[in-house]
Design an enzyme around this catalytic site. Structure first.
Site, short mmCIF file in Angstrom:
data_model
loop_
_atom_site.label_atom_id
_atom_site.label_comp_id
_atom_site.label_asym_id
_atom_site.label_seq_id
_atom_site.Cartn_x
_atom_site.Cartn_y
_atom_site.Cartn_z
N HIS A 153 0.79 -1.38 0.09
CA HIS A 153 0.03 0.06 -0.20
C HIS A 153 0.87 1.25 -0.06
CE1 HIS A 153 -3.38 2.67 0.85
NE2 HIS A 153 -2.51 3.34 1.65
N ASP A 169 -15.64 2.36 7.07
CA ASP A 169 -14.57 3.24 6.55
C ASP A 169 -15.17 4.31 5.40
OD1 ASP A 169 -11.60 4.25 6.11
OD2 ASP A 169 -12.36 3.52 3.96
N ARG A 205 -14.82 12.86 8.05
CA ARG A 205 -13.49 13.22 8.11
C ARG A 205 -13.26 14.49 6.92
NH1 ARG A 205 -9.87 8.52 7.28
NH2 ARG A 205 -7.89 10.19 7.51
N SER A 241 -8.16 3.71 8.81
CA SER A 241 -8.61 3.65 7.73
C SER A 241 -7.79 2.67 6.44
CB SER A 241 -8.82 4.90 7.00
OG SER A 241 -9.35 4.82 5.60
N LYS A 250 -9.01 -1.95 5.30
CA LYS A 250 -9.27 -2.29 4.10
C LYS A 250 -8.02 -3.64 3.78
CE LYS A 250 -9.25 1.72 3.00
NZ LYS A 250 -9.46 3.22 2.25
#
Length: 434
Positions: A82, A161, A168, A183, A187
């Site tokens: 990620h 999320d 947010r 968050s 995932k």
């Protein structure tokens, strides 16, 4: 238990219990908590932070709000990467097929670009016919057949999320490290991973501009991964200038293909090798990092990663011929050159300004619902440390709309700064946190 009691505890810098966090996440998902109550707690978290135990609990509850994928029928180690996002960051297009060719299963659920940062899904959709909207059964089938697959987030994955992120975004709490970490990890952990490598960007083109903030986020992410029994490592990588030379969706796909051929830009190739090597280590297929690096380089030289990309494109409905002929990708109608008014060396190249210039051309979005033009973007001829003569080309601007060109060109020019002496080049990787 009442929402106002939970809000009060965090407002007064108390630590929330797992039951209170579960009450909050469940309430946000079902609507039991009003938006103004959820927003109040988000602001209290933003101001007062969360302990490691709270971060783990928040991530776990967000994860449990949806479906967790199970790929236990696939024998290879399940490992993903990620990135927190940057300009010209097309590493996923290189390392996912490369890691799959080296024996990993890479179930990658990716996002779209917003603002000056590009999104992996937008790059993939520049490939004619490529489908990023697969059902979870189709996703599993492609993984089993090819070894990696890339899709967008589905309704089943961490629905809490999506709701929290929307809140947010409108309550100025996006930058909260506990909320960012939960968050991202809710995932990623939903993918049923054995290992995870995180590329946390820092610099002008990154979400985190300061190294201490990027380090804090990286540590929070690694702690959550470790707490979930997933082998996790984070690399802090510089985003003071764009990664590689191409910025823009089809242009970046073409550069990724060249990198898989072993002919990519040095910085992009180096980072892809490092990230892939760490994936091999956390996946348990290599014990030593140097051996993993050697395997990654060999996978580039042999073309094994390129062949995996070809298989993936075909499996997800795209035209695999783009691997052999990138001219089949969308192409802008016009190309303009940006020439230097100065001589010397490139001392700075502001990644954020380059990203915004590309966005102005149509390569990115201001709002989530905006359409993008996959063909436009920028190819940098000069980067930090390169010598420049007056009148020499700094960059080539690929565009379709004449009205957008002047603004993009002016912004791109302002991204460059020059010096008489050659500046010291920084490496791509700042540090590794495990």
């Amino acid at each position: 238990m009442r929402p106002q009691d939970v809000i009060r505890r965090k407002r007064d810098r108390g630590e929330l219990s797992e039951d209170e966090i579960a009450f909050f996440v469940r309430g946000v998902t079902t609507g039991e908590w009003a938006d103004y109550q959820a927003a109040a707690l988000l602001m209290a978290i933003f101001l007062n932070g969360m302990s490691e135990r709270e971060r783990l609990a928040l991530t776990a509850q967000m994860l449990r709000s949806g479906r967790t994928l199970d790929f236990s029928h696939i024998s290879q180690p399940k490992v993903d990467k990620h990135s927190t996002g940057g300009v010209g960051d097309k590493t996923s297009l290189v390392l996912a097929p490369l890691a799959a060719a080296l024996g990993l299963c890479v179930p990658m659920i990716s996002g779209r670009g917003l603002g000056h940062t590009g999104g992996t899904l937008d790059k993939l959709e520049a490939i004619p016919g490529y489908r990023v909207r697969l059902s979870l059964d189709e996703f599993s089938a492609v993984l089993e057949r090819v070894g990696f697959a890339m899709i967008g987030q589905t309704e089943e994955i961490a629905p809490a999320d999506r709701k929290l992120y929307a809140l947010r975004d409108v309550t100025a709490t996006v930058e909260s490290i506990p909320l960012i970490a939960a968050s991202i990890m809710s995932k990623k952990l939903a993918e049923g991973l054995d290992g995870l490598v995180l590329d946390v960007k820092v610099g002008s083109g990154a979400f985190m501009k300061r190294r201490r903030d990027a380090r804090a986020l990286a540590r929070a992410l690694v702690e959550i991964g470790r707490g979930a029994a997933v082998r996790t490592v984070a690399l802090l990588t510089y985003m003071d200038q764009p990664l590689g030379r191409a910025v823009g969706n089809a242009l970046e796909v073409a550069e990724a293909i060249e990198t898989l051929r072993g002919r990519g830009p040095r910085d992009l190739t180096h980072l892809c090798v490092e990230l892939t090597a760490h994936m091999l280590v956390v996946g348990g297929t290599c014990d030593a990092l140097e051996r993993a690096r050697q395997n990654a380089r060999a996978g580039l030289r042999s073309g094994a990663g390129l062949e995996k990309l070809r298989q993936s494109i075909e499996a997800q409905g795209g035209n695999p011929s783009v691997v052999d002929d990138p001219s089949l990708l969308p192409r802008a109608q016009r190309v303009a050159e940006l020439s230097s008014d100065e001589a010397g060396y490139v001392a700075a190249l502001d990644a954020e300004r380059v990203g915004v210039a590309s966005m102005i051309l149509g390569a990115g979005r201001v709002r989530v619902e905006d359409e993008i033009d996959p063909s436009v973007g920028i190819v940098l001829a000069k980067k930090i440390g390169d010598p420049v003569k007056r009148g020499e080309t700094l960059a080539r601007i690929h565009y379709n709309d004449e009205r957008r060109l002047a603004e993009a060109r002016d912004l791109l020019r302002s991204a460059y700064r020059f010096s008489d002496a050659r500046p010291r080049r920084k490496g791509v990787i700042a540090e590794v946190i495990a």
